[in-house]
Scaffold this motif. Sequence first.
Motif, PDB file in Angstrom:
ATOM      1  N   GLU A 165       0.834  -1.212   0.000  1.00  0.00           N
ATOM      2  CA  GLU A 165       0.000   0.000   0.000  1.00  0.00           C
ATOM      3  C   GLU A 165       0.865   1.257   0.000  1.00  0.00           C
ATOM      4  OE1 GLU A 165      -3.996  -1.729   2.234  1.00  0.00           O
ATOM      5  OE2 GLU A 165      -2.562  -0.549   3.397  1.00  0.00           O
ATOM      6  N   GLU A 166       1.972   1.206   0.718  1.00  0.00           N
ATOM      7  CA  GLU A 166       2.827   2.378   0.851  1.00  0.00           C
ATOM      8  C   GLU A 166       3.780   2.562  -0.331  1.00  0.00           C
ATOM      9  OE1 GLU A 166       6.469   3.702   3.766  1.00  0.00           O
ATOM     10  OE2 GLU A 166       4.738   2.737   4.690  1.00  0.00           O
ATOM     11  N   CYS A 167       4.351   1.474  -0.821  1.00  0.00           N
ATOM     12  CA  CYS A 167       5.435   1.575  -1.810  1.00  0.00           C
ATOM     13  C   CYS A 167       5.144   0.873  -3.133  1.00  0.00           C
ATOM     14  CB  CYS A 167       6.713   0.962  -1.234  1.00  0.00           C
ATOM     15  SG  CYS A 167       7.225   1.610   0.353  1.00  0.00           S
ATOM     16  N   GLY A 168       4.083   0.119  -3.220  1.00  0.00           N
ATOM     17  CA  GLY A 168       3.828  -0.701  -4.399  1.00  0.00           C
ATOM     18  C   GLY A 168       3.660   0.089  -5.677  1.00  0.00           C
ATOM     19  N   GLU A 169       2.920   1.183  -5.619  1.00  0.00           N
ATOM     20  CA  GLU A 169       2.682   1.975  -6.825  1.00  0.00           C
ATOM     21  C   GLU A 169       3.989   2.573  -7.348  1.00  0.00           C
ATOM     22  OE1 GLU A 169       0.874   3.255 -10.052  1.00  0.00           O
ATOM     23  OE2 GLU A 169      -0.113   2.002  -8.542  1.00  0.00           O
ATOM     24  N   GLN A 170       4.804   3.093  -6.458  1.00  0.00           N
ATOM     25  CA  GLN A 170       6.105   3.639  -6.857  1.00  0.00           C
ATOM     26  C   GLN A 170       6.967   2.542  -7.479  1.00  0.00           C
ATOM     27  OE1 GLN A 170       7.348   6.725  -6.973  1.00  0.00           O
ATOM     28  NE2 GLN A 170       9.289   5.962  -7.754  1.00  0.00           N
ATOM     29  N   ARG A 171       6.977   1.381  -6.889  1.00  0.00           N
ATOM     30  CA  ARG A 171       7.769   0.264  -7.418  1.00  0.00           C
ATOM     31  C   ARG A 171       7.279  -0.119  -8.820  1.00  0.00           C
ATOM     32  NH1 ARG A 171      12.559  -2.346  -7.597  1.00  0.00           N
ATOM     33  NH2 ARG A 171      12.262  -4.568  -7.839  1.00  0.00           N
ATOM     34  N   ARG A 172       5.974  -0.166  -9.025  1.00  0.00           N
ATOM     35  CA  ARG A 172       5.434  -0.503 -10.349  1.00  0.00           C
ATOM     36  C   ARG A 172       5.867   0.535 -11.378  1.00  0.00           C
ATOM     37  NH1 ARG A 172       1.511  -2.446  -6.876  1.00  0.00           N
ATOM     38  NH2 ARG A 172       0.295  -0.533  -6.778  1.00  0.00           N
ATOM     39  N   ARG A 173       5.837   1.808 -10.997  1.00  0.00           N
ATOM     40  CA  ARG A 173       6.270   2.855 -11.927  1.00  0.00           C
ATOM     41  C   ARG A 173       7.753   2.697 -12.280  1.00  0.00           C
ATOM     42  NH1 ARG A 173       2.635   6.280  -8.983  1.00  0.00           N
ATOM     43  NH2 ARG A 173       4.302   7.072  -7.689  1.00  0.00           N
ATOM     44  N   GLU A 174       8.571   2.370 -11.281  1.00  0.00           N
ATOM     45  CA  GLU A 174      10.002   2.156 -11.531  1.00  0.00           C
ATOM     46  C   GLU A 174      10.213   0.979 -12.480  1.00  0.00           C
ATOM     47  OE1 GLU A 174      11.688   1.546  -7.665  1.00  0.00           O
ATOM     48  OE2 GLU A 174      11.349   3.640  -7.055  1.00  0.00           O
ATOM     49  N   LEU A 175       9.514  -0.108 -12.247  1.00  0.00           N
ATOM     50  CA  LEU A 175       9.672  -1.298 -13.094  1.00  0.00           C
ATOM     51  C   LEU A 175       9.200  -1.039 -14.517  1.00  0.00           C
ATOM     52  CD1 LEU A 175       8.543  -4.070 -10.600  1.00  0.00           C
ATOM     53  CD2 LEU A 175      10.865  -3.636 -11.414  1.00  0.00           C
ATOM     54  N   LEU A 176       8.178  -0.211 -14.682  1.00  0.00           N
ATOM     55  CA  LEU A 176       7.653   0.097 -16.010  1.00  0.00           C
ATOM     56  C   LEU A 176       8.483   1.161 -16.734  1.00  0.00           C
ATOM     57  CD1 LEU A 176       3.853   0.108 -15.215  1.00  0.00           C
ATOM     58  CD2 LEU A 176       5.099  -1.574 -16.579  1.00  0.00           C
ATOM     59  N   ASP A 177       9.379   1.847 -16.004  1.00  0.00           N
ATOM     60  CA  ASP A 177      10.268   2.839 -16.578  1.00  0.00           C
ATOM     61  C   ASP A 177       9.521   3.841 -17.461  1.00  0.00           C
ATOM     62  OD1 ASP A 177      12.811   3.991 -16.848  1.00  0.00           O
ATOM     63  OD2 ASP A 177      13.163   2.898 -18.725  1.00  0.00           O
ATOM     64  N   GLY A 178       8.421   4.379 -16.915  1.00  0.00           N
ATOM     65  CA  GLY A 178       7.658   5.393 -17.627  1.00  0.00           C
ATOM     66  C   GLY A 178       6.598   4.856 -18.569  1.00  0.00           C
ATOM     67  N   GLU A 179       6.634   3.568 -18.877  1.00  0.00           N
ATOM     68  CA  GLU A 179       5.620   2.977 -19.758  1.00  0.00           C
ATOM     69  C   GLU A 179       4.305   2.861 -18.996  1.00  0.00           C
ATOM     70  OE1 GLU A 179       6.034   1.783 -23.022  1.00  0.00           O
ATOM     71  OE2 GLU A 179       7.978   2.803 -22.927  1.00  0.00           O
ATOM     72  N   THR A 180       3.208   2.945 -19.707  1.00  0.00           N
ATOM     73  CA  THR A 180       1.912   2.716 -19.068  1.00  0.00           C
ATOM     74  C   THR A 180       1.525   1.261 -19.259  1.00  0.00           C
ATOM     75  OG1 THR A 180       0.754   3.382 -21.065  1.00  0.00           O
ATOM     76  CG2 THR A 180       1.137   5.094 -19.415  1.00  0.00           C
ATOM     77  N   LEU A 181       0.848   0.749 -18.283  1.00  0.00           N
ATOM     78  CA  LEU A 181       0.382  -0.637 -18.374  1.00  0.00           C
ATOM     79  C   LEU A 181      -0.722  -0.750 -19.405  1.00  0.00           C
ATOM     80  CD1 LEU A 181       0.032  -1.921 -14.695  1.00  0.00           C
ATOM     81  CD2 LEU A 181       1.517  -2.828 -16.470  1.00  0.00           C
ATOM     82  N   PRO A 182      -0.692  -1.802 -20.212  1.00  0.00           N
ATOM     83  CA  PRO A 182      -1.837  -2.014 -21.096  1.00  0.00           C
ATOM     84  C   PRO A 182      -3.044  -2.399 -20.252  1.00  0.00           C
ATOM     85  CG  PRO A 182      -0.309  -3.857 -21.224  1.00  0.00           C
ATOM     86  CD  PRO A 182       0.320  -2.816 -20.336  1.00  0.00           C
ATOM     87  N   PRO A 183      -4.257  -2.197 -20.776  1.00  0.00           N
ATOM     88  CA  PRO A 183      -5.432  -2.580 -19.987  1.00  0.00           C
ATOM     89  C   PRO A 183      -5.438  -4.080 -19.731  1.00  0.00           C
ATOM     90  CG  PRO A 183      -6.040  -1.899 -22.214  1.00  0.00           C
ATOM     91  CD  PRO A 183      -4.579  -1.659 -22.061  1.00  0.00           C
ATOM     92  N   ARG A 184      -6.069  -4.465 -18.639  1.00  0.00           N
ATOM     93  CA  ARG A 184      -6.187  -5.891 -18.323  1.00  0.00           C
ATOM     94  C   ARG A 184      -6.983  -6.590 -19.401  1.00  0.00           C
ATOM     95  NH1 ARG A 184      -6.852  -7.245 -12.029  1.00  0.00           N
ATOM     96  NH2 ARG A 184      -4.887  -6.348 -11.410  1.00  0.00           N
ATOM     97  N   ARG A 185      -6.593  -7.805 -19.649  1.00  0.00           N
ATOM     98  CA  ARG A 185      -7.278  -8.598 -20.666  1.00  0.00           C
ATOM     99  C   ARG A 185      -7.857  -9.839 -20.004  1.00  0.00           C
ATOM    100  NH1 ARG A 185      -5.405  -8.517 -26.063  1.00  0.00           N
ATOM    101  NH2 ARG A 185      -5.510 -10.764 -25.911  1.00  0.00           N
TER     102      ARG A 185
END
Length: 192
Positions: A165-185
Amino acid sequence: MMLPLHRSIAETERAVQRRLGGLTLQREAMAAVANIHRAAAAVRQHLENSVLRPHELTWTGFVVLWVLWIWDQQETWSVAEEAGISKGTLTGISRTLEGRGLVARSTHPEDRRRVLLSLTPEGERLMEELFPAFNAEEAFVSGSLSPEQCLQLADSLRAIVGRLEECGEQRRRELLDGETLPPRRSGRRPRA
């Protein structure tokens, strides 16, 4: 060759060690997360088959009822978020529960586009009857642990959830390196 239908945790861990033996990994973290998943799946299956099925409830249906029982009337987006499901999934579940007379749907007094869900008196009665049996199975499932170990486990799991909850969103942004996630399929590939 016929594969066994069910493998024990020990068999699975041996197979993982054979497959991943040469890789440099954080094995303690892998064991913790893998066993969180295994435990959650086993507990869910046990509770569905022992307590929920006689009431013709799925796990997700029960979670929606639980959210409404604990938090009273809620907007659909809030129920979906609390239950950890999509709004689309909630729509189907809430319609089923509404058809059974357990949940009522109403429009928001300030915005007719927003939908509120609440338990009906029948839904309240069901939860008051069902939850003690559900809790008895929670006690059965955790019966190999002492009360202190149960609290320690709950604290450990709370720490994991809190970190995400505290750090997950930041970690996801770092892993994606600025890319946006495609919509869920749904898992289906588009037709050619």
